[in-house]
Design an enzyme around this catalytic site. Structure first.
Site, short mmCIF file in Angstrom:
data_model
loop_
_atom_site.label_atom_id
_atom_site.label_comp_id
_atom_site.label_asym_id
_atom_site.label_seq_id
_atom_site.Cartn_x
_atom_site.Cartn_y
_atom_site.Cartn_z
N THR A 1 0.52 4.77 5.13
CA THR A 1 -0.11 3.62 5.80
C THR A 1 0.95 2.59 6.17
O THR A 1 0.92 2.01 7.26
CB THR A 1 -1.19 2.97 4.91
OG1 THR A 1 -2.04 3.98 4.41
CG2 THR A 1 -2.03 1.98 5.68
N GLY A 2 1.88 2.36 5.26
CA GLY A 2 2.93 1.38 5.52
C GLY A 2 3.74 1.72 6.76
O GLY A 2 4.10 0.83 7.55
N GLU B 1 5.56 -3.30 1.08
CA GLU B 1 5.74 -2.96 -0.34
C GLU B 1 4.99 -1.66 -0.56
O GLU B 1 3.75 -1.68 -0.58
CB GLU B 1 5.16 -4.07 -1.23
CG GLU B 1 5.85 -5.40 -1.13
CD GLU B 1 7.24 -5.40 -1.72
OE1 GLU B 1 7.56 -4.48 -2.49
OE2 GLU B 1 7.99 -6.32 -1.39
N GLU C 1 3.99 11.20 -5.09
CA GLU C 1 3.40 10.14 -5.92
C GLU C 1 1.98 10.56 -6.33
O GLU C 1 1.14 10.80 -5.47
CB GLU C 1 3.33 8.82 -5.13
CG GLU C 1 2.80 7.66 -5.94
CD GLU C 1 2.56 6.38 -5.12
OE1 GLU C 1 2.03 6.47 -4.00
OE2 GLU C 1 2.89 5.30 -5.64
N CYS D 1 2.38 0.84 -8.95
CA CYS D 1 3.37 1.35 -7.99
C CYS D 1 4.73 1.63 -8.62
O CYS D 1 5.42 2.57 -8.24
CB CYS D 1 3.54 0.37 -6.84
SG CYS D 1 4.04 -1.27 -7.41
N GLY E 1 0.83 -1.20 0.00
CA GLY E 1 0.00 0.00 0.00
C GLY E 1 0.87 1.25 0.00
O GLY E 1 2.03 1.22 -0.42
N SER E 2 0.29 2.34 0.50
CA SER E 2 0.98 3.63 0.42
C SER E 2 2.04 3.77 1.51
O SER E 2 2.01 3.05 2.52
CB SER E 2 -0.05 4.75 0.56
OG SER E 2 -0.64 4.67 1.84
#
Ligand code: NAD
Length: 495
Positions: free
Chosen positions: A250-251, A269, A399, A303, A246-247
């Site tokens: 959040t990661g 990731e 991003e 991504c 994810g982003s």
């Protein structure tokens, strides 16, 4: 118009009540919040899914733990590999149904759903199935001298970590889930998946197919809901490992939650702001083809897609004008129309985010083509080329995860590495040149988990994939995944 017919099985599936998949069965809590699933191409409701209750979350982890200690642990590596292969066969056999469901929920073109979510995802599972019989430790000879003539021998064992929490984003729901399912099942782990709240239906269907393939109940479970369910899952004491995609924001939260929970191991990731560098000698036509394929596919919601392109000043006008000509040929419309190249952005929050970045680009940069949302139902935006004059512009730094690529000219190749590495992200990069020795000298200096030469965004299960810097921790694929899904146990013998 070549709009495909929606299968009757897809229509019937959409009509069903959707909730969780626990211990081999679909379940649906009656008193939890319902999430509306919206077709991003029409903004019409598709279905509803119930969020998991705390009791369902506990039941899912308990069923994964039971299977891990019980029926799944009894399977030989060969049997695990066979079951993964059978699961891959069923994904292909039900491919059109899965592809249509995914396209309806995510707006991904039907071609891409068939190719990546179905075919490549089945192929990745088969890659992992092959690993099930090849996971081994080492034999070692202890080095200290013997005290009284006794001898020592030692070995290491690779043991599955246990219950894995697999947290999935919305951009490639089936494919990314299958990377995690394949890695977990090949190593002997079991898994509880938390799909994105925007794209939960295909994973619920996948869990049914796993049972049909003969994978024991409890090996694959699915819990639905927003981020809070993911967080509770990570905090569960019986979760041994988190595999998150994810982003970056959040990661980071996920990593902190996992550490605080139980020092739970965690692979992340995350997002990127991936650079492509075109040297003065680059084959521009090849680069245009590559950028059209990899920068705008799935509306740029990939991504590893190139979002910052550095082009030698002598070639930038040629590149952007040829690319703009290519984009002008591409049809925008329903992702269920086989002649369409660009569908909608996958969901409203992402659409709003992309529109915000387009407005930002109009203020700070120069729009070469595109730049607007379409005045029609659905979350459509034009594929866009932005020309930047400074690496500090917002679209060179953040991003966008949309069909927007920023191009910046450079004069001197010695500045290139500084420009590529001037980012907190480090997921992927590409170098476009016919001078292989230049490319080979640049590769070790580039801060990215994957560097492609004369290509971009080619992810293959035999090649490890993951990010440096804030783009992540750990790797999927290759043999690298084994380290993340197994514990290394040392055994010593005295004789
Ligand atoms: P996101 O981070 O918003 O959500 C990802 C998942 O995490 C969702 O299932 C969400 O419900 C869950 N979640 C949200 N908050 C959580 C929390 N506090 N604890 C646990 N789970 C939580 O990302 P997204 O918008 O779904 O996906 C887009 C992002 O994913 C982009 O940044 C993209 O670059 C990245 N991505 C990375 C890769 C990779 O392999 N590196 C692949 C695909 C997507």
């Amino acid at each position: 118009m070549s709009q495909i017919e929606i299968l009757d099985s897809v229509k019937a599936y959409l009509q069903r009540e959707h909730g969780q998949f626990i211990a081999g069965e679909a379940s649906r809590a009656s008193d939890t919040a319902k999430i509306d699933l919206i077709d991003p191409a029409t903004e019409q409701p598709l279905a509803q899914v119930a969020s998991a209750s705390t009791a369902e979350l506990d039941a899912a982890v308990a069923s994964a733990k039971r299977a891990f200690k019980g029926e799944w642990a009894q399977k030989t590596p060969y049997e695990r590999g066979q079951l993964i292969n059978r699961f891959a066969d069923l994904i292909e056999a039900n491919g059109e149904e899965l592809a249509q469901l995914e396209t309806l929920c995510s707006g991904k073109s039907i071609h891409l759903s068939r190719m990546l979510e179905v075919q490549q995802s089945a192929q990745s599972l088969r890659y992992y199935a092959g690993w099930a019989t090849k996971i081994s430790g080492e034999t070692l000879t202890p080095s200290f001298p013997s005290m009284q003539g006794e001898r020592y021998s030692a070995m290491t064992r690779r043991e599955p970590v246990g219950v894995v929490a697999g947290i999935i984003p919305w951009n490639f729901s089936v494919m990314i889930a299958n990377w995690k399912i394949g890695a977990a099942l090949a190593t002997g782990c079991t898994i509880v998946l938390k799909p994105s709240e925007f794209t939960p239906l295909t994973l619920l269907r996948l869990a049914e197919l796993a049972i049909e393939a003969g994978i024991p109940a409890g090996v694959i479970n699915v819990l639905n809901g927003e981020g809070a369910i993911g967080q509770q899952l990570i905090e569960h004491p019986d979760v041994a490992k988190v595999s998150f995609t994810g982003s970056v924001p959040t990661g980071m939260k996920v990593g902190q939650t996992a550490m605080a929970a139980n020092l739970t191991r965690c692979t992340l990731e995350l997002g990127g702001k991936n650079a492509a560098a075109l040297l003065a000698d680059a084959d521009i036509d090849r680069a245009v083809g590559g950028l059209l394929q990899t920068g705008y596919v799935h509306q740029g919601q990939v991504c590893a897609a190139p979002e910052r392109v550095f082009v030698h000043r002598s070639r930038i006008d040629e590149l952007t004008s040829k690319l703009a000509a290519g984009l002008s040929q591409a049809k925008i419309g329903s992702p269920l129309d086989e002649s369409v190249m660009f569908g909608p952005i996958s969901n409203k929050p992402q659409f709003d985010k992309v529109c915000h970045y387009l407005e930002q680009a109009k203020r700070e940069s120069r729009i070469v083509c595109g730049g607007n949302a379409l005045d029609r139902a659905g979350y459509f935006v034009e594929p866009t080329i932005v020309q930047a004059s400074s690496a500090s512009e917002t679209l060179m730094r953040e991003e966008t995860f949309g069909p927007v690529i920023s191009f910046m000219p450079y004069d001197d190749e010695s500045e290139l590495l500084g420009l590529i590495n001037d980012s907190p992200f480090g997921l992927s990069a590409s170098v476009w040149t016919n001078d292989l020795s230049k490319a080979m000298r640049m590769i070790p200096e580039i801060e990215a988990g994957t560097v492609w030469v004369n290509m971009h965004t080619f992810v293959d299960p035999s090649v490890p994939f993951g990010g440096l810097k804030s783009s992540g921790l750990g790797r999927e694929f290759g043999s690298a995944f084994i380290e993340d899904y197994t514990e290394l146990k040392s055994v010593m013998l005295c004789y």
